[in-house]
Design an enzyme around this catalytic site. Structure first.
Site, PDB file in Angstrom:
ATOM      1  N   HIS A  18       0.341  -0.850  -4.150  1.00  0.00           N
ATOM      2  CA  HIS A  18      -0.431   0.341  -4.519  1.00  0.00           C
ATOM      3  C   HIS A  18      -1.805   0.279  -3.868  1.00  0.00           C
ATOM      4  O   HIS A  18      -2.130  -0.677  -3.152  1.00  0.00           O
ATOM      5  CB  HIS A  18      -0.480   0.537  -6.038  1.00  0.00           C
ATOM      6  CG  HIS A  18      -1.145  -0.567  -6.808  1.00  0.00           C
ATOM      7  ND1 HIS A  18      -2.469  -0.898  -6.638  1.00  0.00           N
ATOM      8  CD2 HIS A  18      -0.670  -1.402  -7.753  1.00  0.00           C
ATOM      9  CE1 HIS A  18      -2.785  -1.881  -7.454  1.00  0.00           C
ATOM     10  NE2 HIS A  18      -1.706  -2.227  -8.134  1.00  0.00           N
ATOM     11  N   HIS A  21      -4.000  -2.855  -4.111  1.00  0.00           N
ATOM     12  CA  HIS A  21      -3.644  -3.934  -3.179  1.00  0.00           C
ATOM     13  C   HIS A  21      -4.142  -3.582  -1.772  1.00  0.00           C
ATOM     14  O   HIS A  21      -4.662  -4.429  -1.051  1.00  0.00           O
ATOM     15  CB  HIS A  21      -2.131  -4.125  -3.113  1.00  0.00           C
ATOM     16  CG  HIS A  21      -1.463  -4.389  -4.432  1.00  0.00           C
ATOM     17  ND1 HIS A  21      -0.292  -3.782  -4.810  1.00  0.00           N
ATOM     18  CD2 HIS A  21      -1.799  -5.210  -5.468  1.00  0.00           C
ATOM     19  CE1 HIS A  21       0.066  -4.203  -6.008  1.00  0.00           C
ATOM     20  NE2 HIS A  21      -0.837  -5.070  -6.437  1.00  0.00           N
ATOM     21  N   CYS A 126       0.371 -14.355 -21.597  1.00  0.00           N
ATOM     22  CA  CYS A 126       0.582 -12.974 -21.141  1.00  0.00           C
ATOM     23  C   CYS A 126       1.438 -13.012 -19.888  1.00  0.00           C
ATOM     24  O   CYS A 126       1.028 -13.586 -18.877  1.00  0.00           O
ATOM     25  CB  CYS A 126      -0.735 -12.261 -20.850  1.00  0.00           C
ATOM     26  SG  CYS A 126      -0.450 -10.663 -20.030  1.00  0.00           S
ATOM     27  N   CYS A 129      -0.187 -11.300 -16.759  1.00  0.00           N
ATOM     28  CA  CYS A 129      -1.142 -12.137 -16.024  1.00  0.00           C
ATOM     29  C   CYS A 129      -0.500 -13.433 -15.577  1.00  0.00           C
ATOM     30  O   CYS A 129      -1.076 -14.162 -14.779  1.00  0.00           O
ATOM     31  CB  CYS A 129      -2.322 -12.555 -16.897  1.00  0.00           C
ATOM     32  SG  CYS A 129      -3.314 -11.241 -17.539  1.00  0.00           S
ATOM     33  N   CYS A 143      -3.618  -9.010 -24.775  1.00  0.00           N
ATOM     34  CA  CYS A 143      -4.163  -9.567 -23.532  1.00  0.00           C
ATOM     35  C   CYS A 143      -5.442  -8.828 -23.139  1.00  0.00           C
ATOM     36  O   CYS A 143      -5.458  -7.599 -23.128  1.00  0.00           O
ATOM     37  CB  CYS A 143      -3.113  -9.419 -22.433  1.00  0.00           C
ATOM     38  SG  CYS A 143      -3.812  -9.613 -20.792  1.00  0.00           S
ATOM     39  N   HIS A 146      -4.428  -6.736 -19.755  1.00  0.00           N
ATOM     40  CA  HIS A 146      -3.400  -5.690 -19.811  1.00  0.00           C
ATOM     41  C   HIS A 146      -3.421  -4.878 -21.102  1.00  0.00           C
ATOM     42  O   HIS A 146      -2.790  -3.828 -21.184  1.00  0.00           O
ATOM     43  CB  HIS A 146      -2.008  -6.297 -19.622  1.00  0.00           C
ATOM     44  CG  HIS A 146      -1.801  -6.840 -18.240  1.00  0.00           C
ATOM     45  ND1 HIS A 146      -2.128  -8.130 -17.880  1.00  0.00           N
ATOM     46  CD2 HIS A 146      -1.334  -6.240 -17.124  1.00  0.00           C
ATOM     47  CE1 HIS A 146      -1.847  -8.302 -16.602  1.00  0.00           C
ATOM     48  NE2 HIS A 146      -1.368  -7.178 -16.118  1.00  0.00           N
ATOM     49  N   LYS A 294      -7.911   0.575 -14.340  1.00  0.00           N
ATOM     50  CA  LYS A 294      -7.272  -0.195 -13.270  1.00  0.00           C
ATOM     51  C   LYS A 294      -5.873   0.366 -13.035  1.00  0.00           C
ATOM     52  O   LYS A 294      -5.195   0.738 -13.979  1.00  0.00           O
ATOM     53  CB  LYS A 294      -7.167  -1.659 -13.702  1.00  0.00           C
ATOM     54  CG  LYS A 294      -6.589  -2.568 -12.629  1.00  0.00           C
ATOM     55  CD  LYS A 294      -6.725  -4.032 -13.035  1.00  0.00           C
ATOM     56  CE  LYS A 294      -6.248  -4.952 -11.922  1.00  0.00           C
ATOM     57  NZ  LYS A 294      -4.907  -5.453 -12.103  1.00  0.00           N
ATOM     58  N   LYS A 297       1.271  -0.587 -13.056  1.00  0.00           N
ATOM     59  CA  LYS A 297       2.597  -0.015 -13.198  1.00  0.00           C
ATOM     60  C   LYS A 297       2.769   0.508 -14.624  1.00  0.00           C
ATOM     61  O   LYS A 297       3.240   1.614 -14.853  1.00  0.00           O
ATOM     62  CB  LYS A 297       3.607  -1.125 -12.932  1.00  0.00           C
ATOM     63  CG  LYS A 297       4.989  -0.665 -12.636  1.00  0.00           C
ATOM     64  CD  LYS A 297       5.825  -1.897 -12.321  1.00  0.00           C
ATOM     65  CE  LYS A 297       7.249  -1.518 -12.062  1.00  0.00           C
ATOM     66  NZ  LYS A 297       8.086  -2.677 -11.834  1.00  0.00           N
TER      67      LYS A 297
END
Ligand code: MSP
Length: 506
Positions: A18, A21, A126, A129, A143, A146, A294, A297
């Site tokens: 994505h 990245h 998690c 992570c 987490c 996340h 952030k 997905k």
């Protein structure tokens, strides 16, 4: 010849590439290209992180073996990076047997040096992570990265004696002020170390998708312990000592802020425990956010680079990522911001200058580009731009390098507006103005080539140069007066046709 070894994180293959990245990749690529312009010996490494629970679960959910799944998803990363014109010299996959050997070798050294012991672990984990957390680090039981509930795990594991490295790490930070940049991230890492380090679990028995522990094959290494080693696997650790000695420890790791602790605390400690030098520098960047969040997905807010490429082209996307989100703080991606930047900097400034100059050269000089004047205000401006761009590229600030380069373009457009060569009779004055503008286009083509390799190559071709800016050298080829004159200047279609500001993405 100075060496420049630059790495990106290796990407988990539970997901597809994505824009977050791509942001890291484009920055790493442009910085590597800058160092190639300097004539440095460059090695740019990226790859995929293919073990761990997260990947094993993704494979299962998709009805494939982990190997089938990783082969397929790793290819998506390779293809995405090819599309974005990444110039990585190597692409490492952690399922490569050579990586398994290097991990076994590095961890065996740590084991032999007495820093690994068996113990039992119980606590939150998690999967997103792939990280263990202390109960105090959770936010409302979830987490901290996340925001989802964590797993409670209990296992007998091998532990790495991280707690014995606090003093050595602090000493390393003290004697290497640039080891972690920017300053705020360095302070965060130091604060974490001062807070007291606990030994960490480095193996797991509950999964078998990983690198087997050489002294106890019932265990596989915890994915982070295998992943970090990629940086030395790729340069021949344990198999090619001279290659390893050539590149290590002169490495620059470019990473996102969520993986600071692994890179800025664990990894240097692992290196120390194995008896190799810690990395030379780690640059920590922020996140590219969408609507303040952030990309993930799980949040369905991912933007995929291929969609934007089909909208504005590869180089324009690269330029936008580099120009609008400085490395360090978080930045927000917006479609409107991307189009606005495209129109102002690429369609108007660069594109407009290139087509205007070509048109006037056609009208007043029979299509043959004149040479620049030896002395001119733009020569001074070009020198200022080159100095500023050099400093900025070298300090991991591509946005400043591009700002300095675009300032030169703006000055040149302003100069043309003032002298209006299109209204004048052909002659020395017109030739001088156009020659200067062509020389600016040549220099900008060189300075901006790390950001926009294809556009800059095309720009040089249009002004009649045979060579490619990708083979040029800085500062040698950026000196004023390099445009020889007497070359055919081509009037092509606009490099960057203007875009409508309205979003087709709704
Ligand atoms: N596999 C580990 C890294 C191992 S390195 C030895 C990992 N992979 S990841 O795919 O989850 O993330 C890779 C990198 O992408 C991280 O540096 C992360 O910060 C970065 N990014 C993921 N989403 C991002 C944004 N939205 N913005 C900027 N970078 C982001 O962690």
């Amino acid at each position: 010849m100075p060496r420049f070894y630059l790495t990106t994180p290796i990407y988990y293959v539970n997901d597809i590439p994505h824009l977050g990245h791509a942001y890291t990749m484009v920055n790493a690529d442009a910085i590597s290209r800058w160092h190639r312009l300097l004539g440095d010996d460059v090695l740019f490494l990226t790859g995929t992180d293919e073990h761990g629970l997260k990947v094993a679960r993704a494979a299962e959910q998709n009805g494939m073996t982990p190997q089938e799944w990783t082969d397929r998803t790793s290819r998506r990363f390779v293809e995405a990076w090819e599309q974005l014109e990444m110039s990585n010299d190597r692409f490492i996959r952690t399922t490569d047997p050579r990586h398994h050997s290097a991990v076994a070798e590095l961890l065996s050294r740590i084991h032999d040096n007495g820093y690994i012991h068996l113990d039992s672990y119980r606590g939150p984990y998690c999967v997103g992570c792939e990280a263990y957390y202390g109960p105090d680090e959770l936010v409302d039981g979830c987490c901290p990265v996340h925001g989802v509930p964590v797993d409670e795990v209990e296992e007998e594991n091998y532990f790495f004696a991280l707690s014995r490295f606090g003093d050595r790490l602090l000493e390393w930070y003290e004697t290497n002020p640039n080891a972690v940049m920017p300053e705020s991230k360095r302070n965060e890492a130091i604060g974490f170390i001062r807070g007291g380090l606990k030994d960490i679990s480095i193996t797991r028995t509950s999964i078998d998708w990983g690198v087997k522990v050489p002294w106890d094959p019932a265990h596989v290494f915890y994915v982070w312990y295998d992943a970090l080693v990629n940086y030395v696997t790729a340069i021949g650790f344990g198999s090619d000592d001279s290659n390893f000695a050539h590149w290590w420890p002169a490495v620059h790791h470019l990473i996102g802020k969520d993986i600071l602790r692994f890179h800025c605390v664990w990894w240097p400690a692992m290196c120390m425990a194995a008896g190799i030098d810690p990395p030379k520098s780690i640059f920590v960047h922020g996140w590219l956010l969408v609507g303040g969040e952030k990309m993930a997905k799980s949040k369905l807010n991912q933007v995929h680079p291929a969609e934007l490429v089909s909208e504005i082209g590869v180089d324009a996307l690269r330029y936008h990522l580099l120009r609008d989100t400085p490395l360090g703080p978080d930045g927000d991606f917006s479609y409107e911001g991307m189009i606005a930047r495209y129109n102002s900097d690429l369609a108007n400034n660069l594109g407009n200058l290139a087509s205007r100059v070509a048109a006037v050269v056609a009208g007043k000089c029979g299509g043959i580009g004149p040479a620049p004047r030896r002395e001119s205000r733009l020569a001074l401006e070009a020198e200022v731009a080159c100095d500023a761009a050099q400093r900025a590229w070298e300090s991991f600030a591509p946005h400043e390098a591009l700002e300095a380069t675009w300032k030169l373009l703006r000055e040149t457009n302003a100069e043309l507006e003032t002298s209006e060569p299109w209204k004048k009779e052909p002659g020395a004055e017109v030739n001088g103005v156009l020659g200067d503008a062509l020389e600016v286009l040549r220099i900008v083509g060189l300075l901006a080539s790390p950001a926009m390799p294809s556009t800059c190559t095309e720009l040089w071709r249009r002004i009649g140069l045979r060579a490619s800016p990708l083979d040029a050298r800085f500062p040698r080829d950026a000196a004023w007066g390099g445009y020889p004159g007497g070359l055919v200047v081509e009037r092509g279609s606009p490099l960057f046709p203007r875009k409508q500001a309205a979003s087709s993405q709704g």
